[in-house]
Design an enzyme around this catalytic site. Sequence first.
Site, short mmCIF file in Angstrom:
data_model
loop_
_atom_site.label_atom_id
_atom_site.label_comp_id
_atom_site.label_asym_id
_atom_site.label_seq_id
_atom_site.Cartn_x
_atom_site.Cartn_y
_atom_site.Cartn_z
N ARG A 224 -29.60 40.15 6.31
CA ARG A 224 -30.34 39.51 5.21
C ARG A 224 -31.84 39.58 5.44
NH1 ARG A 224 -25.86 36.60 5.96
NH2 ARG A 224 -26.93 35.19 7.37
N GLU B 227 -22.24 31.42 21.01
CA GLU B 227 -21.49 30.24 21.46
C GLU B 227 -20.37 30.68 22.43
OE1 GLU B 227 -20.19 28.00 18.14
OE2 GLU B 227 -19.36 26.38 19.37
P1 AMP Z 1 -29.66 32.27 15.53
O1 AMP Z 1 -29.66 33.45 16.45
O2 AMP Z 1 -28.76 31.18 15.96
O3 AMP Z 1 -31.07 31.79 15.23
O4 AMP Z 1 -29.02 32.75 14.17
C1 AMP Z 1 -29.78 33.44 13.30
C2 AMP Z 1 -28.99 34.44 12.49
O5 AMP Z 1 -27.74 33.91 12.03
C3 AMP Z 1 -29.80 34.78 11.27
O6 AMP Z 1 -29.78 36.19 11.11
C4 AMP Z 1 -29.13 34.05 10.14
O7 AMP Z 1 -29.02 34.90 9.03
C5 AMP Z 1 -27.76 33.65 10.64
N1 AMP Z 1 -27.46 32.21 10.48
C6 AMP Z 1 -27.30 31.30 11.49
N2 AMP Z 1 -26.97 30.09 11.01
C7 AMP Z 1 -26.95 30.21 9.68
C8 AMP Z 1 -26.69 29.28 8.61
N3 AMP Z 1 -26.37 28.00 8.81
N4 AMP Z 1 -26.76 29.75 7.34
C9 AMP Z 1 -27.07 31.05 7.10
N5 AMP Z 1 -27.31 31.96 8.06
C10 AMP Z 1 -27.26 31.55 9.34
#
Ligand code: AMP
Length: 184
Positions: free
Chosen positions: A72, A109
């Site tokens: 995205r 996780e």
């Molecule tokens: P992180 O590495 O945990 O910061 O996760 C980021 C990636 O996961 C991004 O590319 C987001 O598009 C996706 N992502 C994580 N949590 C969500 C959420 N609650 N809603 C939408 N996309 C998420």
Amino acid sequence: MIARPQPEGRAALARDVRATVRDVPDFPKPGIIFKDITPVLLDAALFTRLTDSMAAAAAALQVSHVVAIESRGFIFAAPVAQRLGVALVPVRKPGKLPHRRVREEYALEYGTDALEMHEDALGAGARVLVVDDVLATGGTAAATRRLVERAGGTVVAFSFVIDLTFLNGRHQLVGTSVDAIVEY
Ligand code: AMP
């Protein structure tokens, strides 16, 4: 006195994005509230205001490249790069990029995942803006910063549509400025 039209404030944009993003509970698994940005894309005027604002926030940073995080992130990064008049570089999941790559793993996780970038995409001295839709735990963005550094560049800023602040992703991005249109 006749009021002059004012350039749009971030507060009005944030309010409209917040009102348009859709919360989808228990996707992709129980307990996650997924922030669905697709309704923003359905509103052409709002999508334009959003990417205008993301580009405007980076205008003074003299970036040479926008790096887009799969998938995205691609949607927002491409118009931001065009508004800034700079190169666009995709960061992808393993096995998607055809040329020589650098690769960084990051913790999930359960287990690990990895991201890749073409090793010749940036070059020494590149000043990079990293764009994605959502900052959650920050693992994806931090791995992207390591990829940029391995390819000879520097991340001068991160730009997100949404920051899930309760997950404290900015903690992983210390040392680099982080901008988000909407915080939860
Ligand atoms: P992180 O590495 O945990 O910061 O996760 C980021 C990636 O996961 C991004 O590319 C987001 O598009 C996706 N992502 C994580 N949590 C969500 C959420 N609650 N809603 C939408 N996309 C998420």
